[in-house]
Write an enzyme that holds these catalytic residues in place. Structure first.
Site, PDB file in Angstrom:
ATOM      1  N   ARG A 155       0.851  -1.184   0.000  1.00 42.37           N
ATOM      2  CA  ARG A 155       0.000   0.000   0.000  1.00 42.37           C
ATOM      3  C   ARG A 155       0.895   1.246   0.000  1.00 42.37           C
ATOM      4  O   ARG A 155       1.701   1.426   0.920  1.00 42.37           O
ATOM      5  CB  ARG A 155      -0.898  -0.017   1.241  1.00 42.37           C
ATOM      6  CG  ARG A 155      -1.743   1.218   1.335  1.00 42.37           C
ATOM      7  CD  ARG A 155      -2.655   1.246   2.561  1.00 42.37           C
ATOM      8  NE  ARG A 155      -3.268   2.558   2.575  1.00 42.37           N
ATOM      9  CZ  ARG A 155      -3.358   3.342   3.641  1.00 42.37           C
ATOM     10  NH1 ARG A 155      -2.914   2.937   4.825  1.00 42.37           N
ATOM     11  NH2 ARG A 155      -3.888   4.530   3.549  1.00 42.37           N
ATOM     12  N   HIS A 170      -3.145  10.908   0.888  1.00 46.39           N
ATOM     13  CA  HIS A 170      -2.596  10.663   2.225  1.00 46.39           C
ATOM     14  C   HIS A 170      -2.009  11.993   2.714  1.00 46.39           C
ATOM     15  O   HIS A 170      -0.815  12.125   2.949  1.00 46.39           O
ATOM     16  CB  HIS A 170      -1.549   9.544   2.172  1.00 46.39           C
ATOM     17  CG  HIS A 170      -1.263   8.896   3.497  1.00 46.39           C
ATOM     18  ND1 HIS A 170      -1.425   7.544   3.732  1.00 46.39           N
ATOM     19  CD2 HIS A 170      -0.808   9.405   4.661  1.00 46.39           C
ATOM     20  CE1 HIS A 170      -1.065   7.260   4.977  1.00 46.39           C
ATOM     21  NE2 HIS A 170      -0.683   8.375   5.566  1.00 46.39           N
ATOM     22  N   GLU A 198      -7.527   8.196   6.430  1.00 45.80           N
ATOM     23  CA  GLU A 198      -7.787   8.811   7.733  1.00 45.80           C
ATOM     24  C   GLU A 198      -8.306  10.246   7.620  1.00 45.80           C
ATOM     25  O   GLU A 198      -7.644  11.198   8.057  1.00 45.80           O
ATOM     26  CB  GLU A 198      -6.525   8.772   8.596  1.00 45.80           C
ATOM     27  CG  GLU A 198      -6.006   7.361   8.812  1.00 45.80           C
ATOM     28  CD  GLU A 198      -4.779   7.301   9.733  1.00 45.80           C
ATOM     29  OE1 GLU A 198      -4.351   8.353  10.225  1.00 45.80           O
ATOM     30  OE2 GLU A 198      -4.277   6.187   9.952  1.00 45.80           O
ATOM     31  N   ASN A 206      -7.492   1.471   9.918  1.00 48.25           N
ATOM     32  CA  ASN A 206      -6.166   1.694  10.492  1.00 48.25           C
ATOM     33  C   ASN A 206      -6.330   1.687  12.004  1.00 48.25           C
ATOM     34  O   ASN A 206      -7.077   2.507  12.556  1.00 48.25           O
ATOM     35  CB  ASN A 206      -5.595   3.045  10.050  1.00 48.25           C
ATOM     36  CG  ASN A 206      -5.371   3.124   8.548  1.00 48.25           C
ATOM     37  OD1 ASN A 206      -5.522   2.130   7.845  1.00 48.25           O
ATOM     38  ND2 ASN A 206      -4.991   4.285   8.067  1.00 48.25           N
ATOM     39  N   TYR A 221      -4.342   1.435  15.860  1.00 46.64           N
ATOM     40  CA  TYR A 221      -3.102   1.453  16.649  1.00 46.64           C
ATOM     41  C   TYR A 221      -3.369   1.269  18.139  1.00 46.64           C
ATOM     42  O   TYR A 221      -2.675   0.543  18.819  1.00 46.64           O
ATOM     43  CB  TYR A 221      -2.348   2.775  16.433  1.00 46.64           C
ATOM     44  CG  TYR A 221      -1.784   2.888  15.036  1.00 46.64           C
ATOM     45  CD1 TYR A 221      -0.515   2.418  14.740  1.00 46.64           C
ATOM     46  CD2 TYR A 221      -2.541   3.435  13.998  1.00 46.64           C
ATOM     47  CE1 TYR A 221       0.004   2.497  13.457  1.00 46.64           C
ATOM     48  CE2 TYR A 221      -2.036   3.519  12.710  1.00 46.64           C
ATOM     49  CZ  TYR A 221      -0.769   3.035  12.443  1.00 46.64           C
ATOM     50  OH  TYR A 221      -0.270   3.101  11.165  1.00 46.64           O
ATOM     51  N   GLU A 253      -3.571  -0.410   8.107  1.00 47.65           N
ATOM     52  CA  GLU A 253      -2.396   0.009   8.884  1.00 47.65           C
ATOM     53  C   GLU A 253      -2.485  -0.588  10.275  1.00 47.65           C
ATOM     54  O   GLU A 253      -3.553  -0.573  10.888  1.00 47.65           O
ATOM     55  CB  GLU A 253      -2.330   1.536   9.059  1.00 47.65           C
ATOM     56  CG  GLU A 253      -1.879   2.305   7.856  1.00 47.65           C
ATOM     57  CD  GLU A 253      -1.777   3.803   8.138  1.00 47.65           C
ATOM     58  OE1 GLU A 253      -1.548   4.206   9.306  1.00 47.65           O
ATOM     59  OE2 GLU A 253      -1.933   4.570   7.179  1.00 47.65           O
TER      60      GLU A 253
END
Ligand code: IFM
Length: 483
Positions: A78, A122, A167, A295, A297, A366
């Protein structure tokens, strides 16, 4: 690899990067300025004073990076296209030298048996568009669709998976409310307008991608799993507000064609001036996607906080009736982010439960960690913490699959250390160590671990180089330009 979690056949393992974070060469081959070039020059905007001007010099070391990916054995890569390389002023004709860089990258990936996954935006908005209002302006959404059509006309037959936005929460709220990301604005209602125009831009770009006949198209969201600090109804309500702003204000319009029910309560007076919303927008935004990129985290834990009047001077975000709570006894990464792999499983399951049949297949686009690390005496980074992070999150992902979630792939962030936005070079997420002064790449222990993990999963999953076939050269359209 012993005890590696099971994944279904065809599950794709990948690695990710983005243009501004790795390419460098910000003034080459006709690239125009982006909002990040401008933001990085603002004193104090980037903690270590670095910028993406050189980054990992991927623009000149592309072949070496494709070799690293091939050796890693990933099924997907990606990457993002820098809009200012393709349309230096954000509109008008294509800059063929810029677009041709990506055409070469795509060819090399296909030749290495790696599926290219292309992100169109992005965060590197052409500066001239910001000068005209940026995402506060609906015109930027229209320009985004034009740019999408240009890229898809050249790469549409060779890139099987397209991501419109990465995002958008960060673009809207870190960029226009918190001032922590480019363009560094601290505003209230304009940040909400930016959020809406990003969604409109996604919808328009989906139309352009459909018109170009691409195989798969969708969006990548950074969704948060939000826990209330206590069972007190006030904290539970605060968690819903946070979830609305972080997740539901994106997923509800995208997946149900309706704005999230709690929005008005969440944004209070700020959303009363909604003249940026037009009839027909929801139909556009909710056009069916082939997948949803996630994504992930870290989760959030929040408690109730009193309403404070939005004050741009204090860089107040749009919603301030909740505040984060530090959870004790949890390991934190170098970003200070709590490591809670179970929250990934819960988030995936909760998406399935909330949206049911409306939820398209999911891809984790991600996941990864920045760690406190440095090369050892042997020159290798022995990043045991990153390995533990990846292993535990892959396990959580496999548990979600076992619970019936239609998860099709996992993408590690990031292939290599890079320019981590407002943290500059001071935070490293890579599987590959980059020595920024020289650009030298050295795979970390986590790279070797991930390679073994992919190989262990590949016999059952079909991941790795095998299943991807380059499109025969004869059937490809002419490239955008020379070289
Ligand atoms: O580096 C970023 C990436 O650009 C977007 N998602 C989060 C990553 C880590 O902060």
């Amino acid at each position: 690899m012993k005890d590696f979690p099971a994944f279904p056949p065809g599950f794709e393992f990948g690695a990710a990067t983005s243009a501004y974070q790795i390419e460098g060469a910000t003034k080459e081959d006709g690239r125009g300025p982006s909002i990040w070039d401008t933001f990085c020059r603002r004193p104090g905007a980037v903690s270590d004073g670095t910028s993406g001007e050189t980054a990992c010099d991927h623009y000149h070391r592309r072949r070496e990076d494709v070799r690293l990916l091939a050796d890693l054995g990933v099924a997907t890569y990606r990457f993002s296209v820098a809009w200012p390389r393709v349309q230096p002023s954000g509109s008008g004709p294509v800059n063929t030298r810029g677009l041709d860089f990506y055409a070469r990258l795509v060819d090399e990936l296909l030749e290495a048996g790696i599926k290219p996954v292309l992100t169109l935006y992005h965060w590197d908005l052409p500066q001239p568009l910001e000068n005209a209002g940026g995402w506060r302006s609906r015109d930027t959404a229209e320009r985004f669709a034009e740019y999408t059509a240009l890229v898809a006309a050249t790469l549409g037959d060779r890139v099987p998976r397209w991501i419109t936005l990465n995002e958008p929460w960060c673009s809207a709220f870190l960029g226009y409310a918190a001032g922590e990301h480019a363009p560094g604005a601290s505003e209230g209602t304009p940040a909400l307008a930016a959020a809406h125009h990003l969604l409109v831009g996604h919808g328009l770009a989906m139309g352009a991608l459909r018109a170009a006949g691409v195989q798969e198209a969708g969006i990548s969201l950074n969704l948060d799993h939000v826990y209330p600090a206590t069972r007190d109804p006030a904290d539970v309500a605060a968690a819903l507000r946070a979830e609305t702003q972080r997740n539901l204000m994106w997923t509800d319009p995208l997946l149900t064609g309706r704005y999230a029910p709690g929005e008005t309560d969440t944004f209070g007076e700020l959303i009363e001036r909604q003249d940026f919303r037009r009839e027909g927008d929801l139909a556009l935004i909710s056009a069916p996607s082939d997948f949803l990129g996630l994504n992930y985290y870290t989760p959030s834990t929040v408690r109730a906080a009193p309403w404070r009047e939005p004050d741009p001077a204090l860089r107040t975000a749009t919603d301030n009736r909740f505040e984060g709570v530090d959870v004790p006894d949890v390991r934190r990464t170098a970003m200070g982010w709590a490591v809670v792999p179970g929250a990934l499983r819960e988030l995936l399951v909760s998406l399935r439960d909330r949206y049911g049949a409306r939820l398209p297949p999911l891809h984790i686009t991600e996941n990864g960690s920045a760690e406190h690390e440095a090369p050892g005496a042997d020159g290798t980074v022995h990043d045991a913490d990153r390995i533990a992070y990846l292993e535990s999150h892959l396990r959580a992902a496999s548990e979600a699959v076992a619970a019936g979630v239609d998860l099709r792939g996992y993408t590690a962030w990031s292939l290599m250390d890079n320019f981590e936005w407002a943290f500059g070079h001071s935070r490293r997420f890579g599987l590959v160590h980059v020595d920024f002064p020289t650009g030298t790449r050295t795979p970390k222990a986590s790279y070797h671990w991930y390679k073994a993990a992919i190989a262990a999963a590949a016999p059952a999953s079909g991941s790795g180089p095998g299943p991807v076939r380059p499109v025969p050269r004869r059937s490809r359209p002419r490239r955008a330009g020379g070289r």
